[in-house]
Design an enzyme around this catalytic site. Sequence first.
Site, PDB file in Angstrom:
ATOM      1  N   GLU A 125       0.777  -1.169   0.156  1.00 28.53           N
ATOM      2  CA  GLU A 125      -0.267   0.458   0.091  1.00 28.53           C
ATOM      3  C   GLU A 125       1.005   1.215   0.263  1.00 28.53           C
ATOM      4  OE1 GLU A 125      -2.443   1.632  -0.483  1.00 28.53           O
ATOM      5  OE2 GLU A 125      -4.218   1.303   0.899  1.00 28.53           O
ATOM      6  N   ASP A 126       0.372   2.432  -0.694  1.00 27.93           N
ATOM      7  CA  ASP A 126       0.774   3.419  -0.525  1.00 27.93           C
ATOM      8  C   ASP A 126       1.105   4.274   0.719  1.00 27.93           C
ATOM      9  OD1 ASP A 126      -1.441   4.111  -0.402  1.00 27.93           O
ATOM     10  OD2 ASP A 126      -1.681   5.198  -2.226  1.00 27.93           O
ATOM     11  N   ASP A 129      -3.741   5.199   6.758  1.00 23.93           N
ATOM     12  CA  ASP A 129      -3.846   6.680   7.143  1.00 23.93           C
ATOM     13  C   ASP A 129      -5.387   6.210   8.219  1.00 23.93           C
ATOM     14  OD1 ASP A 129      -4.564   9.519   7.134  1.00 23.93           O
ATOM     15  OD2 ASP A 129      -6.319   9.395   5.502  1.00 23.93           O
ATOM     16  N   PHE A 178      -1.477  16.253   3.930  1.00 25.32           N
ATOM     17  CA  PHE A 178      -1.908  15.550   3.323  1.00 25.32           C
ATOM     18  C   PHE A 178      -0.254  15.273   2.115  1.00 25.32           C
ATOM     19  CE2 PHE A 178      -3.645  14.824  -1.130  1.00 25.32           C
ATOM     20  CZ  PHE A 178      -4.474  13.611  -0.628  1.00 25.32           C
ATOM     21  N   ARG A 191       0.659  11.893  -8.918  1.00 22.92           N
ATOM     22  CA  ARG A 191       1.283  10.535  -8.935  1.00 22.92           C
ATOM     23  C   ARG A 191       3.408  10.670  -9.629  1.00 22.92           C
ATOM     24  NH1 ARG A 191      -3.001   7.640  -7.037  1.00 22.92           N
ATOM     25  NH2 ARG A 191      -4.863   7.805  -8.221  1.00 22.92           N
TER      26      ARG A 191
END
Length: 207
Positions: A125-126, A129, A178, A191
Amino acid sequence: MRRAALLCRSLENSMAKSTRYKPKSKNKAQESVRTLISREKIQRRIAEMAQEIRRDFPTEALHLVGVLKGSVFFLTDLARQMSGDISLDFIAVSSYGNRTETSGEVKLTRDLDSSIEGKTVIVVEDILDTGMTLQYLLRVFEQRKPRRIRVAVLLDKPERRLAKVRADYVGFTIPNEFVVGYGLDYAERYRNLSDVGVLSLGKKEKR
Ligand code: IMP
Ligand code: MG
């Protein structure tokens, strides 16, 4: 000559993705990105993570499952740093839409190509959160009887956690900001940046 000029231009283009990125379009003019983690740091840490994973599973075939689309850059770099038997698959879930706040609702939008039964799965996963996405995915995967599941995330924002989940391998723990770049997007943009940076939307728009 033409080839050399083209090569030169493509090099210039890649260098133009500088650490401080400002979009030119008018309605995006207020946005800016401040580098948080440089491309060099990211690559060094990914090489270490690949070793950590291989140390835990020295001889096993590992099945890397990337969560589209944010994990693509991380997964491909991680996979290339790993020795031994590696296979790949992808899954997609909906999470943020075009905003920077999560809806809390997770929906499967693209399933895996192959069965994970009996496999050692590394979910890639990136960013972790709230943890809602990972919690959902782990539930889905556990029902499919893999041999075992581990989780590798490039970034972890522990302050935002709502679900009781944790990653086995974490690239960087970051503050509650963010971030975009290296696969992470804001409304599908950014991205392609090689660094991870903090997005600021300017005065007009609120997060
Ligand atoms: P979670 O379900 O809240 O843990 O969110 C997971 C997903 O939300 C990630 O896979 C990202 O796609 C997205 N996300 C969370 N934080 C960020 C961020 O700071 N920037 C970009 N995307 C994010
Ligand atoms: Mg994601």
